[in-house]
Design a protein around this motif. Sequence first.
Motif, PDB file in Angstrom:
ATOM      1  N   ASN A 186       0.854  -1.193   0.000  1.00 23.56           N
ATOM      2  CA  ASN A 186       0.000   0.000   0.000  1.00 23.56           C
ATOM      3  C   ASN A 186       0.891   1.245   0.000  1.00 23.56           C
ATOM      4  O   ASN A 186       0.949   2.002   0.971  1.00 23.56           O
ATOM      5  N   ILE A 187       1.600   1.387  -1.106  1.00 28.42           N
ATOM      6  CA  ILE A 187       2.556   2.492  -1.274  1.00 28.42           C
ATOM      7  C   ILE A 187       2.242   3.207  -2.584  1.00 28.42           C
ATOM      8  O   ILE A 187       2.083   2.566  -3.622  1.00 28.42           O
ATOM      9  N   ILE A 210       6.259   9.950  -2.845  1.00 34.23           N
ATOM     10  CA  ILE A 210       6.065   8.627  -2.242  1.00 34.23           C
ATOM     11  C   ILE A 210       5.217   8.772  -0.986  1.00 34.23           C
ATOM     12  O   ILE A 210       5.484   9.634  -0.141  1.00 34.23           O
ATOM     13  N   THR A 211       4.199   7.914  -0.878  1.00 29.41           N
ATOM     14  CA  THR A 211       3.356   7.889   0.318  1.00 29.41           C
ATOM     15  C   THR A 211       3.347   6.485   0.892  1.00 29.41           C
ATOM     16  O   THR A 211       2.998   5.527   0.185  1.00 29.41           O
ATOM     17  N   LEU A 212       3.760   6.366   2.151  1.00 28.83           N
ATOM     18  CA  LEU A 212       3.759   5.077   2.846  1.00 28.83           C
ATOM     19  C   LEU A 212       2.554   5.036   3.772  1.00 28.83           C
ATOM     20  O   LEU A 212       2.487   5.790   4.737  1.00 28.83           O
ATOM     21  N   ASP A 238      12.101  -3.776   1.032  1.00 26.42           N
ATOM     22  CA  ASP A 238      11.673  -4.740   0.011  1.00 26.42           C
ATOM     23  C   ASP A 238      10.355  -4.300  -0.615  1.00 26.42           C
ATOM     24  O   ASP A 238      10.162  -4.426  -1.831  1.00 26.42           O
ATOM     25  N   ASP A 239       9.434  -3.805   0.206  1.00 22.96           N
ATOM     26  CA  ASP A 239       8.143  -3.337  -0.312  1.00 22.96           C
ATOM     27  C   ASP A 239       8.343  -2.168  -1.275  1.00 22.96           C
ATOM     28  O   ASP A 239       7.729  -2.119  -2.351  1.00 22.96           O
ATOM     29  N   GLY A 270       7.944  -2.463 -10.187  1.00 19.65           N
ATOM     30  CA  GLY A 270       6.678  -2.434 -10.904  1.00 19.65           C
ATOM     31  C   GLY A 270       6.332  -3.681 -11.691  1.00 19.65           C
ATOM     32  O   GLY A 270       5.376  -3.683 -12.463  1.00 19.65           O
ATOM     33  N   ASN A 271       7.110  -4.751 -11.526  1.00 23.23           N
ATOM     34  CA  ASN A 271       6.862  -5.961 -12.312  1.00 23.23           C
ATOM     35  C   ASN A 271       6.585  -7.187 -11.437  1.00 23.23           C
ATOM     36  O   ASN A 271       6.726  -8.316 -11.878  1.00 23.23           O
TER      37      ASN A 271
END
Length: 395
Positions: free
Chosen positions: A205-206, A246-248, A255-256, A263-264
């Motif tokens: 969820n990033i 970027i929003t965490l 790793d996330d 993106g793959n």
Amino acid sequence: MSTILEKIASIEAEMARTQKNKATSGHLGLLKAKLAKLRRELITPKGGGGGGEQGFEVAKTGDARIGFVGVFLYYIDILFNYSYILFYVSSYIFKFVGFPSVGKSTLLSTLAGVYSEVAEYEFTTLTTVPGCIKYKGAKIQLLDLPGIIEGAKDGKGRGRQVIAVARTCSLIFIVLDVLKPLGHKRLIEHELEGFGLRLNKQPPNITFKKKDKGGINLQTMCPQTELDFDTVKMILSEYKISNADITLRYDATSDDLIDVIEGNRVYVPCIYLLNKIDQISIEELDVIYKIPHCVPISAHHKWNFDDLLEKMWDYLQLVRIYTKPKGQLPDYNAPVVLNTEKRTVEDFCNKLHRSIAKEFKYALVWGSSVKHQPQKVGKDHLLCDEDVVQIVKKV
């Protein structure tokens, strides 16, 4: 290829030597980013692909493509032979993964009634053995494929092809011998995850968006234990990204973040089949049933196949839609099988024939997706399992 493998081995060795703490999180994040890029190079085909090898080609059925090779291993000191069974359900692909002599060929023979050489020694399957079963109206094709060892650690053979097939699967079955340590399970997971498959996980969820200017803008919706601005900036620098938002939204890991940047990644459900339960006690079986995502079976005695198939269906999240021609009863013998992510009336029309959607006026639907029986709906209506649909075309 050897240069990439040497770099991978060097980075893995450095990561193993590095202690994990707040002070080293940035350095470890950078190493993980380098490793992800190298692994991408390893599995990305360069130039045109060649033809298939003798014994591995399988005639395409339906509208899905099935790959047919063994797994790619890049470990130098530890080599295992994996064999594969691929499942295809309508336009959905499944894969069985496991060590040799865990009962995959027996399972194929029992489920599909197709002969796949079965013996009490390892490495029996040498060619592709296809089979076919039908479950809840869905056609299922099975392929028992041999594993590979020769040259695997050097990137030779069929590694890229196998990963390409695995990444198109809607479900992965990992077959394990219930008498063997579950360490085998971790080894197979490690191989698959190393090439971009995320088993039984949801996408991070990033939010990540590159931009032309403005630098790095990092927003966190909750406290972070691993990622801070410096670590994020260091990871992005490896990808030569200097401007991004970027929003965490949760406590994310490096790793996330790398998965999102790459993106793959493919997020696919997985079921572990623990075979040979006829050789363990009832008490041990009770313990096994508590392991998440596991189904204990006996391929030889055909035990617990109903549970296996039902769990397979649940994990696939498929829906069966029945057609109803005007003035006739619904056809319950040949449902149209859709995925829950693509189950609108328009998806249903396209599955029948793309020209139907162009001539579409409205649809009459009977079933749990509507309040009235029948109910007039449009193309965007979401269908539920075992709905009955009648398409009304434009005059």
